[in-house]
Design a protein around this motif. Structure first.
Motif, short mmCIF file in Angstrom:
data_model
loop_
_atom_site.label_atom_id
_atom_site.label_comp_id
_atom_site.label_asym_id
_atom_site.label_seq_id
_atom_site.Cartn_x
_atom_site.Cartn_y
_atom_site.Cartn_z
N THR A 160 0.83 -1.20 0.00
CA THR A 160 0.00 0.00 0.00
C THR A 160 0.87 1.26 0.00
O THR A 160 1.77 1.39 0.82
N VAL A 161 0.59 2.16 -0.92
CA VAL A 161 1.27 3.45 -0.97
C VAL A 161 0.30 4.49 -0.40
O VAL A 161 -0.70 4.84 -1.03
N ALA A 162 0.60 4.94 0.82
CA ALA A 162 -0.28 5.88 1.51
C ALA A 162 0.52 7.12 1.92
O ALA A 162 1.59 7.38 1.39
N ALA A 163 -0.01 7.87 2.88
CA ALA A 163 0.52 9.19 3.22
C ALA A 163 2.01 9.19 3.53
O ALA A 163 2.77 10.03 3.04
N ARG A 164 2.48 8.24 4.35
CA ARG A 164 3.89 8.25 4.75
C ARG A 164 4.82 8.02 3.55
O ARG A 164 5.86 8.67 3.43
N THR A 165 4.45 7.08 2.70
CA THR A 165 5.28 6.82 1.51
C THR A 165 5.25 8.00 0.56
O THR A 165 6.29 8.38 -0.01
N TRP A 166 4.10 8.63 0.37
CA TRP A 166 4.02 9.81 -0.49
C TRP A 166 4.89 10.94 0.05
O TRP A 166 5.59 11.62 -0.71
N ARG A 167 4.86 11.14 1.38
CA ARG A 167 5.70 12.20 1.96
C ARG A 167 7.18 11.91 1.73
O ARG A 167 7.97 12.82 1.44
N ALA A 168 7.54 10.64 1.87
CA ALA A 168 8.94 10.27 1.63
C ALA A 168 9.32 10.47 0.17
O ALA A 168 10.47 10.85 -0.14
N LEU A 169 8.41 10.25 -0.73
CA LEU A 169 8.68 10.48 -2.15
C LEU A 169 8.88 11.97 -2.44
O LEU A 169 9.63 12.34 -3.36
N GLU A 170 8.24 12.81 -1.67
CA GLU A 170 8.43 14.25 -1.83
C GLU A 170 9.77 14.71 -1.26
O GLU A 170 10.40 15.63 -1.78
N ASN A 171 10.20 14.06 -0.20
CA ASN A 171 11.47 14.42 0.46
C ASN A 171 12.28 13.15 0.73
O ASN A 171 12.46 12.74 1.89
N PRO A 172 12.79 12.53 -0.32
CA PRO A 172 13.47 11.23 -0.15
C PRO A 172 14.86 11.36 0.45
O PRO A 172 15.55 12.36 0.27
N ARG A 173 15.27 10.33 1.16
CA ARG A 173 16.64 10.23 1.64
C ARG A 173 17.39 9.27 0.73
O ARG A 173 16.81 8.34 0.16
N ALA A 174 18.67 9.50 0.59
CA ALA A 174 19.51 8.61 -0.22
C ALA A 174 19.77 7.32 0.54
O ALA A 174 19.68 7.29 1.78
N PRO A 175 20.13 6.25 -0.15
CA PRO A 175 20.50 5.01 0.55
C PRO A 175 21.71 5.25 1.45
O PRO A 175 22.58 6.07 1.14
N LYS A 176 21.76 4.53 2.56
CA LYS A 176 22.91 4.63 3.44
C LYS A 176 24.15 4.11 2.73
O LYS A 176 24.15 3.01 2.18
N VAL A 177 25.21 4.91 2.72
CA VAL A 177 26.46 4.49 2.09
C VAL A 177 27.18 3.52 3.02
O VAL A 177 27.47 3.85 4.17
N LEU A 178 27.47 2.33 2.53
CA LEU A 178 28.12 1.31 3.35
C LEU A 178 29.64 1.41 3.30
O LEU A 178 30.32 1.02 4.26
#
Length: 292
Positions: free
Chosen positions: A137-155
């Protein structure tokens, strides 16, 4: 209950891939290993080359290296439609979701407004990178993250500009080119559950056993095979080997938990394009541990 729910989601998500291959009899649970001499094989055994299968159907040609982006372009602005989406949804909101995932480096398949299996695994990958429990399910939290995404953690902060990082903790793979993440994918790595299986190999019924573990460490891509490739534990799609008999490869089943014999399973649509983006001798860094 949670395990049952996850298996249901996986079954639905894999349906798009399984339909195309149902008539072939190819196993979706196969993981990479190399051919072995007669007798019992245990974990840690050095294994020679695999045999190619001649009985499998021909598959589309891989895209040329020039057909994929050289590097990510950053995170352009995005306004989320805000509509709650579920697997099977269609329309402009799904198309916006797919386009956003694609520009962030995920692999949702065609931007066609249809929420199917490829888009589902891209959503899972994005949610895991953002610290969101993966769901269809793509709901409010996922949409907010799509607006302000974080990059993958660099290992590997001081790693080469072109490299692969496999995060076993989050079950995510990231391909960096030019120092930027250009492909981010959901994966399923080794289950960690010791196995013993029997198969006919080189004309003889043999016993195979191992730890089903994806070892952490620093490796590099070696040889590869195109299309379906036969191992003594089953079939691998477009495998790219990086640690002996352990490979990045496509599979029809890529669940939300580690389930392989040790390889890194990828969604089929990711495995289709990865060989065109990932050359030989590229560093592969495997880190972390999955907590059940």
């Amino acid at each position: 209950m949670m395990r049952g729910r996850r298996r249901l989601l996986v079954a639905v998500g894999a349906a798009t891939f399984a339909t195309a291959f149902a008539a072939t009899g190819v196993s979706g649970t196969a993981q990479a290993r190399t051919a072995v001499p007669a007798g019992t094989v245990t974990a840690g055994t050095a294994l020679p080359a695999l045999q190619a299968s001649s009985a499998l159907p021909a598959l589309p040609a891989l895209p040329p290296r020039s057909a994929v982006p050289a590097r990510a372009t950053g995170y352009p602005p995005f306004t989320a439609p805000g509509k709650t989406l579920k697997l099977g949804a269609k329309g402009s909101a799904v198309k916006a979701l797919q386009a956003r995932l694609k520009e962030l480096g995920y692999v949702p398949g065609s931007v066609d407004g249809r929420y199917g299996g490829a888009t589902l695994t891209a959503v899972w990958a994005f949610q895991k990178v953002q610290g969101i429990t993966p769901t269809s399910t793509v709901a409010a939290r996922t949409w907010r993250a799509l607006e302000n995404p974080r990059a993958p953690k660099v290992l590997v902060p001081r790693g080469k500009a072109t490299r692969v990082e496999v995060n076993l903790t989050k079950q995510v793979m990231v391909l960096y080119r030019g120092g930027a993440p250009v492909l981010i994918s959901h994966i399923s790595s080794g289950s960690g559950i010791p196995y013993t299986e029997y198969a006919t190999w080189n004309g003889k019924r043999q016993r195979f056993s191992g730890s089903a573990r994806t070892p952490t460490g620093d490796y590099a891509t070696t040889w590869r095979a195109r299309g379906w490739h036969r191992s003594y534990l089953g079939q691998l799609y477009n495998p790219i080997f990086f640690n002996g008999g352990i490979a990045l490869h496509g599979a029809l089943s890529v669940p939300l938990y580690p389930a392989s014999h040790g390889c890194v399973r990828l969604p089929m649509n990711v495995a289709e394009i990865l060989p065109g983006m990932l050359g030989k001798g590229v560093p592969v860094h495997v880190r972390g541990a999955f907590r059940r």
